[in-house]
Scaffold this motif. Structure first.
Motif, short mmCIF file in Angstrom:
data_model
loop_
_atom_site.label_atom_id
_atom_site.label_comp_id
_atom_site.label_asym_id
_atom_site.label_seq_id
_atom_site.Cartn_x
_atom_site.Cartn_y
_atom_site.Cartn_z
N HIS A 65 84.42 -3.85 -44.30
CA HIS A 65 84.60 -3.60 -42.87
C HIS A 65 85.28 -4.76 -42.16
O HIS A 65 85.95 -4.57 -41.15
CB HIS A 65 83.27 -3.31 -42.18
CG HIS A 65 82.79 -1.91 -42.34
ND1 HIS A 65 83.41 -0.82 -41.77
CD2 HIS A 65 81.73 -1.40 -43.01
CE1 HIS A 65 82.77 0.28 -42.09
NE2 HIS A 65 81.74 -0.04 -42.85
N LYS A 72 87.87 2.65 -42.29
CA LYS A 72 86.56 3.27 -42.48
C LYS A 72 86.11 3.10 -43.91
O LYS A 72 86.92 3.19 -44.83
CB LYS A 72 86.66 4.77 -42.11
CG LYS A 72 85.39 5.56 -42.26
CD LYS A 72 84.36 5.21 -41.21
CE LYS A 72 83.13 6.09 -41.35
NZ LYS A 72 82.11 5.76 -40.40
N GLN A 74 83.00 4.62 -46.48
CA GLN A 74 81.94 5.61 -46.58
C GLN A 74 81.41 5.64 -48.01
O GLN A 74 82.18 5.75 -48.96
CB GLN A 74 82.49 6.98 -46.20
CG GLN A 74 81.48 8.09 -46.20
CD GLN A 74 82.10 9.43 -45.84
OE1 GLN A 74 83.31 9.59 -45.77
NE2 GLN A 74 81.25 10.41 -45.63
N SER A 170 89.41 6.14 -37.40
CA SER A 170 88.20 6.32 -38.22
C SER A 170 87.97 7.78 -38.53
O SER A 170 88.55 8.66 -37.92
CB SER A 170 86.98 5.76 -37.47
OG SER A 170 86.77 6.50 -36.29
#
Length: 172
Positions: A65, A72, A74, A170
């Motif tokens: 990050h 983004k 995940q 994002s």
């Protein structure tokens, strides 16, 4: 534990090197990494498979990050997902062993994509276990070359849509 991360990044020179360098500097291993264009121009999608405990994963995600070109991150490890690899396997194949090899690859829905005088090139897609199984069955014939991609993955059923935010983009 094995983790699959989806990372959306700006499509800029050096981004892959910075991501890989982050893993190397921190002593984290990348089991596989695939990168390609995303559905939005100017963005690329990385699928990174890594191994580590939950604390290690949390640290990796925090460091990712912080990279300027990362939009983004995940973790989809616990999500229902579709993950696939591609492998090209060049195997020794004489005239007498070709029919055996052909029958061997059929149940795997693999395809023979090149025929040489003394070899066949077989293409297979699927999950890691499927590819590993075919490789082991072909090993006795003599594998001359093996090229394998990393996992490319997507969450099942959910539509992931991109939204522009003020300074970064994002997943929504």
């Amino acid at each position: 534990m094995r983790h699959t991360l989806l990372v959306l990044v700006n499509d800029q020179p050096g981004v892959l090197a910075r991501v890989a360098g982050l893993f190397a500097r921190r002593g984290y291993n990348i089991d596989s990494i695939t990168v390609g264009p995303s559905e939005e121009e100017g963005l690329s999608r990385m699928t990174i498979v890594t191994t580590g405990d939950d604390q290690t994963l949390e640290q990796v995600m925090k460091h990712l990050h912080k990279l300027i070109d990362v939009i983004k991150v995940q973790d989809i490890s616990s999500e229902p997902m579709v993950g696939r690899e591609l492998a090209l396997i060049k195997v020794n194949a004489s005239a007498s062993t070709r029919p055996e090899i052909t029958h061997l690859v059929e149940p795997f829905r693999a395809a023979i994509v090149d025929v040489g005088r003394a070899s066949l090139v077989i293409q297979i897609t699927g999950d890691s276990d499927k590819i590993d199984a075919l490789i082991e069955l072909l090993r006795p014939y003599g594998i001359k070359e093996l090229a394998r991609t990393g996992t490319t993955a997507m969450v099942r059923g959910n539509v992931i849509k991109m939204e522009k935010t003020s300074s970064r983009r994002s997943f929504a």
